[in-house]
Design an enzyme around this catalytic site. Structure first.
Site, PDB file in Angstrom:
ATOM      1  CG  ASP A 118      -4.210  12.502  -3.178  1.00 53.93           C
ATOM      2  OD1 ASP A 118      -3.771  12.350  -2.019  1.00 53.93           O
ATOM      3  OD2 ASP A 118      -3.665  13.250  -4.021  1.00 53.93           O
ATOM      4  CE  LYS A 129       0.662  13.927  -1.291  1.00 53.16           C
ATOM      5  NZ  LYS A 129       0.181  12.885  -2.227  1.00 53.16           N
ATOM      6  CB  SER A 168      -7.188   6.898  -9.706  1.00 52.37           C
ATOM      7  OG  SER A 168      -6.154   6.262  -8.971  1.00 52.37           O
ATOM      8  CG  LEU A 180       0.708  -2.790   1.317  1.00 52.55           C
ATOM      9  CD1 LEU A 180       0.233  -4.203   1.677  1.00 52.55           C
ATOM     10  CD2 LEU A 180       2.059  -2.508   1.972  1.00 52.55           C
TER      11      LEU A 180
HETATM   12  P1  ADP Z   1       0.664   6.475  -2.981  1.00 48.23           P
HETATM   13  O1  ADP Z   1       0.025   6.790  -4.289  1.00 48.23           O
HETATM   14  O2  ADP Z   1       0.229   7.379  -1.873  1.00 48.23           O
HETATM   15  O3  ADP Z   1       2.152   6.265  -3.032  1.00 48.23           O
HETATM   16  P2  ADP Z   1       0.178   3.597  -3.191  1.00 48.23           P
HETATM   17  O4  ADP Z   1       1.182   3.543  -4.271  1.00 48.23           O
HETATM   18  O5  ADP Z   1       0.337   2.625  -2.067  1.00 48.23           O
HETATM   19  O6  ADP Z   1       0.061   5.043  -2.527  1.00 48.23           O
HETATM   20  O7  ADP Z   1      -1.257   3.409  -3.865  1.00 48.23           O
HETATM   21  C1  ADP Z   1      -2.469   3.657  -3.186  1.00 48.23           C
HETATM   22  C2  ADP Z   1      -3.514   2.651  -3.616  1.00 48.23           C
HETATM   23  O8  ADP Z   1      -3.693   2.749  -5.036  1.00 48.23           O
HETATM   24  C3  ADP Z   1      -3.134   1.211  -3.358  1.00 48.23           C
HETATM   25  O9  ADP Z   1      -3.485   0.824  -2.043  1.00 48.23           O
HETATM   26  C4  ADP Z   1      -3.965   0.500  -4.430  1.00 48.23           C
HETATM   27  O10 ADP Z   1      -5.312   0.384  -4.011  1.00 48.23           O
HETATM   28  C5  ADP Z   1      -3.929   1.475  -5.599  1.00 48.23           C
HETATM   29  N1  ADP Z   1      -2.819   1.192  -6.553  1.00 48.23           N
HETATM   30  C6  ADP Z   1      -1.618   1.800  -6.615  1.00 48.23           C
HETATM   31  N2  ADP Z   1      -0.851   1.284  -7.588  1.00 48.23           N
HETATM   32  C7  ADP Z   1      -1.596   0.328  -8.176  1.00 48.23           C
HETATM   33  C8  ADP Z   1      -1.386  -0.601  -9.252  1.00 48.23           C
HETATM   34  N3  ADP Z   1      -0.231  -0.626  -9.928  1.00 48.23           N
HETATM   35  N4  ADP Z   1      -2.391  -1.458  -9.581  1.00 48.23           N
HETATM   36  C9  ADP Z   1      -3.561  -1.444  -8.914  1.00 48.23           C
HETATM   37  N5  ADP Z   1      -3.828  -0.602  -7.878  1.00 48.23           N
HETATM   38  C10 ADP Z   1      -2.873   0.267  -7.513  1.00 48.23           C
END
Ligand code: ADP
Length: 326
Positions: free
Chosen positions: A271, A42, A306, A235
């Protein structure tokens, strides 16, 4: 050109990814479908996100403000360590604070993807990331304006250096991944706390999963516990929610929607999001804008790019891949 400096204090791991139809039984040798290595951890992912989101793909710096990014961490005196440092330098990251641990091994994550079931099995070896031990060491670079932490190095180092960074007047960002409950007094040293939904549940020790409707109350709870400036919960596809203190002491909360996109692999989304926000804070002179909505719009746009690609570090976008989507 004005310079802002971000230091990321955290982990560097090499991911070794084996795809196999099934996992072999004890004593069995099995020919697998593919093997890949990639740089991750990370800490390193967030440093790369900061650097790429401050540069265009061709290496140029697109606006009047150059951002210097330093990685603070440790690798082994092995081939992985040398290659890791070269890869970070190619991404314009200062590696003078990356220690080489004599006779040490670079941290690795052996990821076994079982194709028949779709299940992942991960064998994680922290290696050099933990060689630093639990005795407090001062790791905060003097020139940093913004210091970013996660939780993949010894906890005592994270706690000590968050407090140190605060005392030195740096803007402190903590991304509690992977999450563990924090000592209550630590909240008052953190300027910006970023968690995803499940990390928020662990920090508030709640058995009820967080829902978007709960965000205003939960976000305020974290500020009440002492977070100095902003709390953000990501989220997934729904974007992120923030609560920010205003100069007159009121708290402003807002849901900033995520961008709709075709999802391929969400590994580095969190990240990328954290790195994007650190860049915005550094460009704004070491603090968030009074209204951080546009900063979260940028972070959602970067994280959405990403998830459109496979891999962790390989999927993190450059600035000119994000700006057309704002
Ligand atoms: P982590 O990867 O730490 O579990 P999240 O799943 O909440 O965190 O994703 C982090 C950020 O990545 C979100 O706030 C959003 O901006 C982007 N993101 C994650 N999943 C999606 C998706 N399916 N579509 C669009 N953006 C996404």
């Amino acid at each position: 050109m004005v310079k802002g400096t971000i230091a990321v204090i955290g982990s560097l791991n090499v991911d070794c990814i084996t795809r196999t139809p099934r996992v072999p039984s004890g004593g069995e040798t099995l020919r697998v479908s593919s093997f890949d290595t990639g740089f991750g951890g990370k800490g390193a992912n967030q440093a790369v996100a900061c650097a790429r989101l401050a540069h265009n793909k061709d290496g140029s710096v697109p606006d009047t403000m150059e951002i210097k990014v330093s990685m603070v961490g440790a690798v082994g005196e092995d081939i992985f360590g040398s290659d890791f440092i070269s890869a970070l330098e190619k991404d314009h990251i200062d590696t003078s604070h990356v220690q080489r641990i004599p006779d040490g091994k670079t941290g690795t994550a052996n990821i076994i993807v079982e194709e028949d079931s779709g299940e992942n099995r991960i064998l994680f070896f922290p290696g050099a990331n933990y060689a630093i031990g639990d005795d407090a060491k001062d790791l905060v670079p003097e020139d940093a304006d913004v210091v970013v932490f996660q939780m993949e190095i010894p906890f005592q180092q994270v706690i000590h250096n968050i407090k140190l960074a605060h005392k030195k007047g740096k803007y402190v960002i903590l991304n509690t991944a992977p999450a563990t409950p924090l000592p209550e007094d630590l909240y008052g040293y953190i300027d910006c706390l970023i968690t995803n939904e499940s990390e928020a549940d662990i920090l508030r020790e709640s058995s009820q999963p967080l829902r978007v409707d709960d965000c205003p109350a939960v976000c305020k709870q974290f500020l009440d516990r002492g977070v100095r400036d902003v709390y953000i919960v990501t989220l997934g596809a729904q974007g992120a929610y923030y609560a920010k203190r205003s100069e007159i002491g009121t708290i402003n909360c807002k849901h900033v929607q995520g961008q709709k996109t075709k999802v391929v692999d969400t590994t580095a989304a969190g990240d990328t999001f954290v790195g994007a926000l650190a860049v915005k804070v550094a460009k704004n002179g070491g603090k968030f804008s009074a209204d951080p909505t546009n900063d979260l719009v940028f972070a959602n746009a970067a994280a959405a790019r990403s998830v459109e690609k496979h891999g962790a570090m390989a999927a993190i976008p450059y600035l000119d891949e994000v700006t057309p989507h704002l």
